[in-house]
Motif scaffolding. Structure first.
Motif, short mmCIF file in Angstrom:
data_model
loop_
_atom_site.label_atom_id
_atom_site.label_comp_id
_atom_site.label_asym_id
_atom_site.label_seq_id
_atom_site.Cartn_x
_atom_site.Cartn_y
_atom_site.Cartn_z
N ASP A 105 4.08 -12.53 38.44
CA ASP A 105 3.47 -13.83 38.21
C ASP A 105 3.28 -14.10 36.71
OD1 ASP A 105 1.78 -16.23 39.19
OD2 ASP A 105 0.46 -15.20 37.76
N ARG A 106 2.76 -13.10 35.97
CA ARG A 106 2.52 -13.31 34.55
C ARG A 106 3.82 -13.45 33.77
NH1 ARG A 106 -1.33 -13.46 37.50
NH2 ARG A 106 -3.39 -12.57 37.02
N ALA A 107 4.83 -12.71 34.17
CA ALA A 107 6.14 -12.84 33.51
C ALA A 107 6.72 -14.22 33.80
CB ALA A 107 7.08 -11.75 33.99
N MET A 149 9.01 -16.60 17.91
CA MET A 149 8.24 -17.82 18.23
C MET A 149 9.11 -19.06 18.47
SD MET A 149 4.94 -18.55 15.98
CE MET A 149 3.51 -17.65 16.45
N ASP A 150 10.16 -19.24 17.68
CA ASP A 150 10.95 -20.47 17.80
C ASP A 150 12.25 -20.28 18.57
OD1 ASP A 150 9.02 -21.80 16.26
OD2 ASP A 150 9.93 -21.01 14.41
N THR A 151 12.36 -19.19 19.27
CA THR A 151 13.64 -18.88 19.94
C THR A 151 13.63 -19.20 21.42
OG1 THR A 151 12.98 -16.63 20.54
CG2 THR A 151 13.99 -16.93 18.36
N GLY A 152 12.46 -19.40 22.00
CA GLY A 152 12.38 -19.63 23.45
C GLY A 152 12.25 -18.33 24.24
N VAL A 153 12.33 -17.19 23.57
CA VAL A 153 12.14 -15.90 24.26
C VAL A 153 10.64 -15.59 24.31
CG1 VAL A 153 12.65 -13.42 24.27
CG2 VAL A 153 14.35 -15.04 23.39
N SER A 154 10.14 -15.32 25.52
CA SER A 154 8.71 -14.98 25.64
C SER A 154 8.52 -13.47 25.69
CB SER A 154 8.11 -15.62 26.90
OG SER A 154 8.86 -15.25 28.04
N VAL A 155 7.35 -13.03 25.26
CA VAL A 155 7.00 -11.60 25.29
C VAL A 155 5.69 -11.46 26.07
CG1 VAL A 155 6.41 -9.56 23.94
CG2 VAL A 155 8.13 -11.15 23.08
N THR A 156 5.75 -10.77 27.19
CA THR A 156 4.58 -10.59 28.05
C THR A 156 4.22 -9.11 28.10
OG1 THR A 156 5.22 -12.46 29.46
CG2 THR A 156 3.70 -10.86 30.42
N MET A 157 3.03 -8.78 27.65
CA MET A 157 2.58 -7.38 27.68
C MET A 157 1.58 -7.19 28.81
SD MET A 157 4.39 -5.93 25.53
CE MET A 157 3.67 -4.29 25.51
N ILE A 158 1.83 -6.14 29.60
CA ILE A 158 1.01 -5.86 30.78
C ILE A 158 0.24 -4.57 30.55
CG2 ILE A 158 1.06 -5.40 33.25
CD1 ILE A 158 2.19 -8.15 32.74
N CYS A 159 -1.06 -4.62 30.81
CA CYS A 159 -1.91 -3.43 30.62
C CYS A 159 -2.60 -3.08 31.93
CB CYS A 159 -2.95 -3.70 29.53
SG CYS A 159 -2.21 -4.06 27.93
N PRO A 160 -1.92 -2.28 32.78
CA PRO A 160 -2.57 -1.87 34.03
C PRO A 160 -3.61 -0.79 33.78
CG PRO A 160 -0.15 -1.60 34.14
CD PRO A 160 -0.54 -1.80 32.70
N GLY A 161 -4.56 -0.66 34.72
CA GLY A 161 -5.45 0.51 34.76
C GLY A 161 -4.75 1.58 35.59
N PHE A 162 -5.50 2.30 36.43
CA PHE A 162 -4.86 3.30 37.30
C PHE A 162 -4.13 2.60 38.45
CE2 PHE A 162 -8.31 6.29 35.82
CZ PHE A 162 -7.45 7.16 35.17
N VAL A 163 -2.87 2.94 38.62
CA VAL A 163 -2.07 2.41 39.73
C VAL A 163 -1.54 3.61 40.50
CG1 VAL A 163 -0.11 0.95 40.37
CG2 VAL A 163 -1.36 0.49 38.25
N SER A 164 -1.50 3.47 41.81
CA SER A 164 -1.12 4.61 42.65
C SER A 164 0.40 4.83 42.61
CB SER A 164 -1.58 4.30 44.07
OG SER A 164 -1.43 5.43 44.86
N THR A 165 0.85 5.74 41.74
CA THR A 165 2.28 6.06 41.61
C THR A 165 2.44 7.54 41.27
OG1 THR A 165 2.42 5.75 39.22
CG2 THR A 165 2.75 3.78 40.57
N GLU A 166 3.68 7.96 41.08
CA GLU A 166 3.94 9.37 40.72
C GLU A 166 3.32 9.73 39.38
OE1 GLU A 166 8.06 10.51 40.75
OE2 GLU A 166 8.32 9.79 42.80
N ILE A 167 3.16 8.74 38.48
CA ILE A 167 2.67 9.06 37.14
C ILE A 167 1.26 9.64 37.19
CG2 ILE A 167 1.47 6.98 36.31
CD1 ILE A 167 3.31 7.15 33.81
#
Ligand SMILES: NC(=O)c1ccc[n+]([C@@H]2O[C@H](COP(=O)([O-])OP(=O)(O)OC[C@H]3O[C@@H](n4cnc5c(N)ncnc54)[C@H](OP(=O)(O)O)[C@@H]3O)[C@@H](O)[C@H]2O)c1
Length: 267
Positions: A226-228, A176-194
């Motif tokens: 954008d969110r990052a 919190m006091d370090t200036g480092v941000s943590v951004t968590m992304i939760c996609p649904g289905f995305v068209s990839t190899e996975i």
């Protein structure tokens, strides 16, 4: 805003040989990022790095298996040797599964999901963190809607993504006091190899995800960048995911039924 943020920003991306990681690299290259790309498939990774360089960015390919802690440390050392600092780490490398718990015969193979998705992120974060503190940088985790709520045929995968969410939500408070941000992304289905591979790396044998119900990978990556850039704490990508988060509090049985329907209908 994001186009200024990532110009000459040293960004490490794991799982950059295909899918979301590859597309993130290409979009960040358009912004003039200085990229370090990690994954196991060295040739594919090199191709992505070359494509980024042709866009005018700097890029290095570092063959890395994130399951191996020593390789994660070597990745970070190599990035520092090349660029002298780290501004952003995107923990993206991941594998999935497509079978019910009862039908999952190979429990060792299933453990690998936790090793790649969770421990791979932990190791890379561990070695990058001292550097991110120096630059007041950005930590990004590519989790999943399965990190927010349970989903059938994804038991081990959902567990690994819940683990990521718990780890990074806790780390965010520590930082919190370090200036480092943590951004968590939760996609649904995305068209990839996975959406076509199973946890063992073989092809899934049926049409489990409807292509027209997936988000295009380019759209997904524009949102992530954008969110990052804005150091947002979390992004739940689909409207169903956003609704589901609230519904889970007031009517958890309803969200279970929705999750089952989504998997049965392939998106
Ligand atoms: N696509 C979706 O629907 C979806 C939805 C929600 C969340 N996600 C998450 O998004 C992330 C990216 O997935 P994707 O959809 O882009 O799938 P993908 O195209 O299969 O990409 C996965 C990436 O992870 C890398 N990887 C796998 N095992 C690795 C290991 N042991 N060490 C290093 N790298 C490894 C792969 O590279 P190598 O094989 O070359 O190592 C590849 O570059 C994953 O964390 C996934 O869980 C995807």
């Amino acid at each position: 805003m994001s186009s200024q943020v990532f110009h000459e920003n040293v960004v490490v991306i794991t799982g950059a040989s295909s899918g979301i990681g590859r597309e993130l690299a290409l979009q960040l290259a358009d912004q003039g990022a200085w990229l370090a790309l990690a994954a196991r498939r060295a040739e594919d990774l090199q191709d992505v790095a070359q494509a980024c360089i042709e866009k005018g960015a700097k890029a290095i390919a570092v063959a890395t298996d994130v399951v191996e802690e020593t390789q994660c440390r070597a990745l970070i050392d190599r990035v520092l040797q090349e660029y002298g600092r780290i501004d952003t780490l995107i923990n993206n490398a991941g594998i999935s599964m497509w079978t019910s718990f009862e039908d999952a015969e190979d429990l060792e193979g299933m453990k690998r999901i936790m090793e790649v998705n969770y421990y791979g992120s932990v190791y890379c974060t561990r070695y990058a963190l001292p550097e991110l503190k120096k630059t007041k940088g950005r930590l990004v985790g590519i989790a999943s809607l399965t990190g927010v709520t349970g989903v059938p045929t994804r038991t081990f995968y959902a567990a690994s993504k819940h683990a990521m969410m718990g780890f990074f939500d806790s780390l965010r408070i520590e930082l919190m006091d370090t200036g480092v941000s943590v951004t968590m992304i939760c996609p649904g289905f995305v068209s990839t190899e996975i959406t076509r591979l199973d946890a063992g790396g073989g092809m899934a044998d049926n049409d489990l995800v409807k292509e027209n119900k997936t988000m295009p990978v380019a759209t997904c990556c524009r949102i992530i960048i954008d969110r990052a850039a804005r150091r947002k704490r979390e992004e739940i990508m689909t409207w169903r995911g956003k609704l589901g988060r609230w519904l889970k509090l007031v009517a958890p049985g309803a969200i279970d039924k929705i999750a089952r329907k989504v998997i049965e209908e392939g998106g």
